[in-house]
Design an enzyme around this catalytic site. Structure first.
Site, mmCIF file in Angstrom:
data_model
loop_
_atom_site.group_PDB
_atom_site.id
_atom_site.type_symbol
_atom_site.label_atom_id
_atom_site.label_comp_id
_atom_site.label_asym_id
_atom_site.label_seq_id
_atom_site.Cartn_x
_atom_site.Cartn_y
_atom_site.Cartn_z
ATOM 1 N N CYS A 2 38.970 -2.600 -18.779
ATOM 2 C CA CYS A 2 39.330 -3.233 -20.031
ATOM 3 C C CYS A 2 40.659 -3.987 -19.863
ATOM 4 O O CYS A 2 41.609 -3.477 -19.287
ATOM 5 C CB CYS A 2 39.478 -2.275 -21.197
ATOM 6 S SG CYS A 2 37.966 -1.404 -21.581
ATOM 7 N N ARG A 27 38.970 -7.078 -15.174
ATOM 8 C CA ARG A 27 39.126 -5.674 -15.547
ATOM 9 C C ARG A 27 37.900 -5.123 -16.278
ATOM 10 O O ARG A 27 37.811 -3.922 -16.538
ATOM 11 C CB ARG A 27 40.355 -5.504 -16.445
ATOM 12 C CG ARG A 27 41.643 -5.935 -15.793
ATOM 13 C CD ARG A 27 42.790 -5.750 -16.739
ATOM 14 N NE ARG A 27 43.032 -4.345 -16.979
ATOM 15 C CZ ARG A 27 43.844 -3.588 -16.262
ATOM 16 N NH1 ARG A 27 44.514 -4.106 -15.270
ATOM 17 N NH2 ARG A 27 44.003 -2.325 -16.544
ATOM 18 N N TRP A 76 35.129 -2.911 -20.413
ATOM 19 C CA TRP A 76 34.255 -2.220 -19.469
ATOM 20 C C TRP A 76 33.824 -0.962 -20.199
ATOM 21 O O TRP A 76 34.638 -0.084 -20.478
ATOM 22 C CB TRP A 76 35.004 -1.886 -18.187
ATOM 23 C CG TRP A 76 34.104 -1.331 -17.124
ATOM 24 C CD1 TRP A 76 33.347 -2.040 -16.233
ATOM 25 C CD2 TRP A 76 33.861 0.053 -16.842
ATOM 26 N NE1 TRP A 76 32.652 -1.179 -15.424
ATOM 27 C CE2 TRP A 76 32.944 0.113 -15.760
ATOM 28 C CE3 TRP A 76 34.311 1.250 -17.386
ATOM 29 C CZ2 TRP A 76 32.477 1.305 -15.228
ATOM 30 C CZ3 TRP A 76 33.849 2.444 -16.860
ATOM 31 C CH2 TRP A 76 32.939 2.465 -15.777
ATOM 32 N N ASN A 102 42.240 0.501 -24.279
ATOM 33 C CA ASN A 102 41.793 0.688 -22.902
ATOM 34 C C ASN A 102 42.001 2.160 -22.583
ATOM 35 O O ASN A 102 43.055 2.702 -22.886
ATOM 36 C CB ASN A 102 42.644 -0.191 -21.969
ATOM 37 C CG ASN A 102 42.395 0.102 -20.508
ATOM 38 O OD1 ASN A 102 41.302 0.521 -20.133
ATOM 39 N ND2 ASN A 102 43.393 -0.114 -19.686
ATOM 40 N N GLY A 103 41.003 2.805 -22.008
ATOM 41 C CA GLY A 103 41.138 4.214 -21.649
ATOM 42 C C GLY A 103 40.062 5.046 -22.306
ATOM 43 O O GLY A 103 39.043 4.514 -22.767
ATOM 44 N N GLU A 486 34.129 -0.203 5.405
ATOM 45 C CA GLU A 486 34.519 -1.302 4.509
ATOM 46 C C GLU A 486 33.426 -2.384 4.478
ATOM 47 O O GLU A 486 33.094 -2.915 3.416
ATOM 48 C CB GLU A 486 35.872 -1.889 4.962
ATOM 49 C CG GLU A 486 36.265 -3.244 4.398
ATOM 50 C CD GLU A 486 36.562 -3.251 2.905
ATOM 51 O OE1 GLU A 486 36.474 -2.202 2.259
ATOM 52 O OE2 GLU A 486 36.859 -4.348 2.381
ATOM 53 N N LYS A 490 31.530 -3.383 0.969
ATOM 54 C CA LYS A 490 31.580 -4.741 0.429
ATOM 55 C C LYS A 490 30.179 -5.281 0.191
ATOM 56 O O LYS A 490 29.902 -5.941 -0.797
ATOM 57 C CB LYS A 490 32.362 -5.628 1.411
ATOM 58 C CG LYS A 490 33.196 -6.663 0.803
ATOM 59 C CD LYS A 490 34.606 -6.297 0.411
ATOM 60 C CE LYS A 490 34.838 -4.994 -0.256
ATOM 61 N NZ LYS A 490 36.232 -4.657 -0.420
ATOM 62 N N GLU A 493 28.538 -3.555 -2.828
ATOM 63 C CA GLU A 493 29.232 -3.892 -4.057
ATOM 64 C C GLU A 493 28.827 -5.255 -4.612
ATOM 65 O O GLU A 493 28.605 -5.395 -5.808
ATOM 66 C CB GLU A 493 30.721 -3.880 -3.703
ATOM 67 C CG GLU A 493 31.652 -3.896 -4.833
ATOM 68 C CD GLU A 493 33.098 -3.880 -4.339
ATOM 69 O OE1 GLU A 493 33.351 -3.969 -3.114
ATOM 70 O OE2 GLU A 493 33.979 -3.804 -5.190
ATOM 71 N N HIS A 509 23.807 12.105 16.160
ATOM 72 C CA HIS A 509 23.803 13.324 15.347
ATOM 73 C C HIS A 509 23.004 13.123 14.061
ATOM 74 O O HIS A 509 23.131 13.915 13.138
ATOM 75 C CB HIS A 509 25.240 13.748 15.044
ATOM 76 C CG HIS A 509 26.029 14.011 16.278
ATOM 77 N ND1 HIS A 509 25.863 15.147 17.037
ATOM 78 C CD2 HIS A 509 26.942 13.257 16.940
ATOM 79 C CE1 HIS A 509 26.660 15.094 18.093
ATOM 80 N NE2 HIS A 509 27.326 13.955 18.060
ATOM 81 N N LYS A 612 37.462 -4.255 -11.894
ATOM 82 C CA LYS A 612 38.403 -4.200 -10.784
ATOM 83 C C LYS A 612 39.344 -2.997 -10.847
ATOM 84 O O LYS A 612 39.603 -2.354 -9.851
ATOM 85 C CB LYS A 612 39.219 -5.494 -10.723
ATOM 86 C CG LYS A 612 40.077 -5.513 -9.481
ATOM 87 C CD LYS A 612 40.376 -6.883 -9.025
ATOM 88 C CE LYS A 612 41.093 -6.870 -7.709
ATOM 89 N NZ LYS A 612 40.227 -6.505 -6.583
HETATM 90 C C1 F6R Z 1 36.137 -2.447 -3.341
HETATM 91 C C2 F6R Z 1 37.213 -2.229 -4.301
HETATM 92 C C3 F6R Z 1 37.477 -0.846 -4.761
HETATM 93 C C4 F6R Z 1 38.991 -0.593 -4.858
HETATM 94 C C5 F6R Z 1 39.252 0.801 -5.462
HETATM 95 C C6 F6R Z 1 40.733 1.104 -5.531
HETATM 96 O O1 F6R Z 1 36.047 -3.788 -2.997
HETATM 97 O O2 F6R Z 1 37.864 -3.148 -4.717
HETATM 98 O O3 F6R Z 1 36.858 0.108 -3.951
HETATM 99 O O4 F6R Z 1 39.535 -0.690 -3.580
HETATM 100 O O5 F6R Z 1 38.717 0.847 -6.752
HETATM 101 O O6 F6R Z 1 41.407 0.161 -6.300
HETATM 102 P P1 F6R Z 1 42.981 0.026 -6.226
HETATM 103 O O7 F6R Z 1 43.322 -0.468 -4.878
HETATM 104 O O8 F6R Z 1 43.348 -0.941 -7.309
HETATM 105 O O9 F6R Z 1 43.530 1.408 -6.472
#
Ligand code: F6R
Length: 617
Positions: A2, A27, A76, A102-103, A486, A490, A493, A509, A612
């Site tokens: 949010c 957000r 969100w 927000n929250g 990673e 990605k 996601e 394994h 995000k």
């Molecule tokens: C993946 C991604 C998330 C963030 C995670 C932590 O692309 O962006 O996995 O890395 O939510 O977010 P921060 O770094 O803001 O604590």
């Protein structure tokens, strides 16, 4: 999760609110809404389910009257599905009062039951409307004192919240409060702003104030007053926003993610800049804090998602250069066990946003148990650095795309700077090793740029060919293992493709059973110059999966011919010292995930179900 924006001043607030929301949309993008108080003291509100564009279209078709006081929200969803009714703002007091949030208000069910018993009627399924209705009741009870009513409300709320409110009786006043959820103040000339982060107002002002936990702010065009929840005055901490407002725009790129991947060289360069002096690492933020690093016998790294993977890479560097044992743990797991942590433990948190609730709570828990804390963070004025004993900022600039890319390479860079600094302070690192590492750090931006200039097209073509792929595996070993994780994250996601990352040594394994003819497998190949044994072992992993029909895509340094016979594709990275390879090997994987999502016609910046900044647990 949010985004929140507030404005008071002489200008028409609608444009300011909507453009602030556009910068905060990362957000959350389930719905958006604004409320404004117009010149005749009337409160108008518009909200729409879906992305911000739906709100923009609605305002263009049927504008709200101009108003110079306003609040805006991009959601969100937590409580209640993403519908118009559940979108914020929520109104109360005969629609004369508007609230955004927000929250998560954890005791909302009890509060709602109390209010329903008193005859109040609710129009949404949200926890936020409870705060709005409660504020309406308290406002009446206080005889029209918005600030007193607001204090009474926040004292009753449990959980995490940033709340903003305004009432048509008080044009020119927006009140806000925060507990475990972000809110910053922007100071203008004759106008003031509130935002979930500085992106909300950076195009208007770079002067900002950080608000602490359990504090309330009231903004008017003339000034800002901050108090605690009991009304006692508090001096907020001022800071200057270093981000260039243009840095938060797409700047001609098709997506924020494309722009941010292109900025990976700069993110590394800017994170190193100013931190090398006279041939040594100097981190000015850590001046006078040597005891943080000498008085410890253990480091615990806490983070989530991509930031956690950067921590996994950092472990190798910290153990090598600083000679301290390092555990890397998912922040949400740390908090709910009985961690053994004490005064000789340094907890290093990593967070791009600095607001991730799981990480914040884990840091607080570690501090409660007596640990010292250091935050690696990309966002000024964010909560986690404010809660920590020391900070190292990554200077990646604003990251808007939900998938983290440039912040990841900056996080590893900052961890390396940290490891070198601590190694020197503890006497564990020789001058020669430090000098070699500095050369590598300084060469990194050019090497990343080489990959973008020479391999991007090839990788995008590969992604295009693979647009119908249903599953992709990633293998790596040593520092290449977190890169495999990673690469898989990605892809999941933003492409919604099943992807898994494995340590190449784990293959036999279990995971090798997944290999069937045609299964694409990316393999991060370590340099033979680092360890001939490791290199040979990864090459034999390639042979084993190739023999079972896997389609192998190797990421290997230039000149490594051992990968050629059994690889279907080879993506080249420039030569670098082994510890620095992950910062290069990840670049093709970022480009690949983005290319595949684009080939599938998906929104790479705003993938489904995500936001995000994960500011709820
Ligand atoms: C993946 C991604 C998330 C963030 C995670 C932590 O692309 O962006 O996995 O890395 O939510 O977010 P921060 O770094 O803001 O604590």
């Amino acid at each position: 999760m949010c985004g929140i924006v507030g404005y008071v001043g002489p200008r028409n607030s609608q444009e300011i609110l909507v453009s602030g929301l556009a910068r905060l949309e990362y957000r959350g993008y389930d719905s958006a809404g604004i409320a404004v108080v117009d010149g005749s003291g009337h409160l108008g509100m518009r909200k729409r389910a879906g992305k911000l564009q739906r709100l923009r279209d609605s305002l263009a078709d049927d504008p709200l009257p101009d108003g110079t006081t306003g609040i805006g929200h991009t959601r969100w969803a937590t409580h209640g599905s993403p519908t118009d009714a559940n979108a914020h703002p929520h109104l109360a007091d005969d629609d004369r009062l508007a609230v955004i949030h927000n929250g998560i208000i954890e005791n909302f069910a009890d509060l709602r039951a109390e209010l329903e018993q008193q005859g109040y009627v609710f129009r949404s399924e949200t926890d936020t409307e409870t705060a709005a209705v409660l504020l309406g009741r308290e406002y009446r009870a206080s005889g029209g004192d918005l600030e007193a009513a607001f204090r009474a409300v926040v004292r009753r709320l449990e959980g995490a919240f940033t709340l903003l409110a305004m009432h048509e009786d008080h044009p020119g006043l927006v009140v806000g409060a925060r507990r475990n959820s972000p809110l910053v103040i922007g100071i203008g000339d004759g106008e003031n702003f509130l935002g979930s982060d500085v992106a909300a107002f950076v195009e208007h002002t770079r002067r900002a104030l950080a608000i602490g936990q359990d504090q309330i702010v009231a903004i008017t065009p003339e000034g800002v007053a901050v108090t605690d929840f009991d009304g006692a005055g508090v001096e907020p901490q001022a800071f200057e926003v270093s981000w260039d407002p243009a840095a938060a725009d797409k700047g001609g790129w098709p997506s924020f993610m494309a722009k941010e991947v292109s900025e990976e060289p700069e993110a590394v360069a800017n994170t190193v800049r100013g931190r090398v002096r006279d041939g040594g690492i100097v981190i000015p933020e850590l001046d006078g804090l040597d005891d943080l690093f000498t008085g410890i016998d253990r480091v615990i790294v806490l983070a989530c998602g991509t930031a956690y993977y950067s921590g996994l890479v950092g472990k190798y560097a910290i153990e090598k250069w600083a000679g301290i044992p390092v555990d890397v743990e998912l922040a949400h797991e740390f908090r709910y066990r009985d961690p053994i942590v004490g005064a000789r433990t340094l907890v290093v948190s990593i967070s791009q946003s600095g607001e991730t609730m799981d990480t914040l709570m884990a840091v607080k828990e570690a501090a409660r148990l007596g640990a010292r804390t250091l935050s690696i963070c990309n966002t000024q004025g964010a909560t986690i650095p404010r809660e920590s004993d020391a900070i190292i900022y990554t200077h990646a600039g604003p990251e808007v795309a939900v998938a983290s890319t440039k912040a990841f390479v900056a996080q590893i860079t900052a961890l390396y700077l940290f490891a070198l600094h601590v190694g020197r302070v503890r006497g564990a690192l020789g001058a020669e090793a430090e000098a070699e590492a500095i050369v590598e750090l300084e060469e990194l931006p050019g090497r990343i740029q080489w990959i973008l200039d020479n391999e991007q097209e090839h990788i995008e073509q590969l992604a295009h060919w693979m647009a119908d792929t249903r599953s992709v595996l990633f293998l790596g070993r040593h520092v290449g293992f977190p890169i495999a994780l990673e690469g898989a994250l990605k892809l999941k996601e933003i492409s919604y493709i099943h992807a898994e990352g494995f340590a190449a040594g784990e293959l036999k394994h279990g995971p090798i059973a997944l290999i069937e003819p045609g299964q694409p497998v990316f393999v991060v190949v370590p340099s033979p110059r680092g360890s001939a044994t490791l290199h040979a072992k990864v090459i034999s992993a390639i042979e084993e999966i190739h023999a079972r029909g896997a389609r192998v895509i190797a990421i290997a340094e230039q000149g490594d011919t051992a990968v050629l016979p059994k690889s279907d594709e080879v993506l080249r990275i420039p030569l670098a010292a082994p510890l620095f390879e992950p910062i290069l090997a990840v670049v093709p994987l970022h480009v690949f995930a983005m290319g595949l999502a684009e080939a599938k016609g998906l929104d790479v910046d705003q993938p489904r179900n995500l936001a995000k900044s994960v500011t709820v647990e």
